[in-house]
Design a protein around this motif. Sequence first.
Motif, PDB file in Angstrom:
ATOM      1  N   ASN A  27       0.850  -1.172   0.000  1.00 16.41           N
ATOM      2  CA  ASN A  27       0.000   0.000   0.000  1.00 16.41           C
ATOM      3  C   ASN A  27       0.901   1.242   0.000  1.00 16.41           C
ATOM      4  O   ASN A  27       1.877   1.294   0.756  1.00 16.41           O
ATOM      5  N   PRO A  28       0.608   2.249  -0.820  1.00 14.84           N
ATOM      6  CA  PRO A  28       1.451   3.452  -0.849  1.00 14.84           C
ATOM      7  C   PRO A  28       1.620   4.126   0.510  1.00 14.84           C
ATOM      8  O   PRO A  28       2.685   4.646   0.817  1.00 14.84           O
ATOM      9  N   SER A  29       0.576   4.084   1.352  1.00 16.42           N
ATOM     10  CA  SER A  29       0.724   4.719   2.669  1.00 16.42           C
ATOM     11  C   SER A  29       1.697   3.939   3.551  1.00 16.42           C
ATOM     12  O   SER A  29       2.428   4.527   4.349  1.00 16.42           O
ATOM     13  N   GLN A  30       1.752   2.610   3.391  1.00 21.58           N
ATOM     14  CA  GLN A  30       2.735   1.813   4.128  1.00 21.58           C
ATOM     15  C   GLN A  30       4.147   2.169   3.668  1.00 21.58           C
ATOM     16  O   GLN A  30       5.064   2.287   4.483  1.00 21.58           O
ATOM     17  N   LEU A  31       4.307   2.336   2.363  1.00 23.50           N
ATOM     18  CA  LEU A  31       5.613   2.729   1.830  1.00 23.50           C
ATOM     19  C   LEU A  31       6.006   4.101   2.351  1.00 23.50           C
ATOM     20  O   LEU A  31       7.164   4.331   2.712  1.00 23.50           O
ATOM     21  N   ALA A  32       5.042   5.026   2.380  1.00 28.45           N
ATOM     22  CA  ALA A  32       5.320   6.380   2.865  1.00 28.45           C
ATOM     23  C   ALA A  32       5.813   6.329   4.310  1.00 28.45           C
ATOM     24  O   ALA A  32       6.797   6.988   4.667  1.00 28.45           O
TER      25      ALA A  32
END
Length: 158
Positions: A61-66
């Motif tokens: 998930n992009p928010s996890q990467l962020a």
Amino acid sequence: ETVWANMTTKTPSALEDHAGYWLRYVSNHVSHAFARKVEAQGVTVAEWVLLRQMFGAGAANPSQLADAVGMTRGAVSKLVERLSRKKLAVRSSSERDRRYQTVELTEAGQRLAPILAQLADENDREFFGHLEPHERTKLVNLLQDIVRRHGWKDLPVN
């Protein structure tokens, strides 16, 4: 005369008296050399940081990467978009909720990550290879201690 001695006098300390000056001096040279190496492979340092974080992780998930790299979701989204245009990453939407997206590296991204990691290793050897192993370990440990003491979480990308 050191910084500490200057604190009792009115003479301003010299630039070269500060550890931060030397850290910045070394960091600029190390960082610029590495940037040139990865840019020759078609990516920026920020893209490399995200690419390396994604390597071997599968769909994320992009928010996890962020959170993992200490960037905003917007910044990660822009980097993912750039990696997608370069055919190094791909976005996927959930069948049930089109708003939920995951991103992962393409085969080309999976192949490029180890090449870039090797460039990072070479860059480290170029600048720090003259140090004895125990000296390099001590340097890294001191820098990591500074990071921990300040509670810094974001990864260096610039």
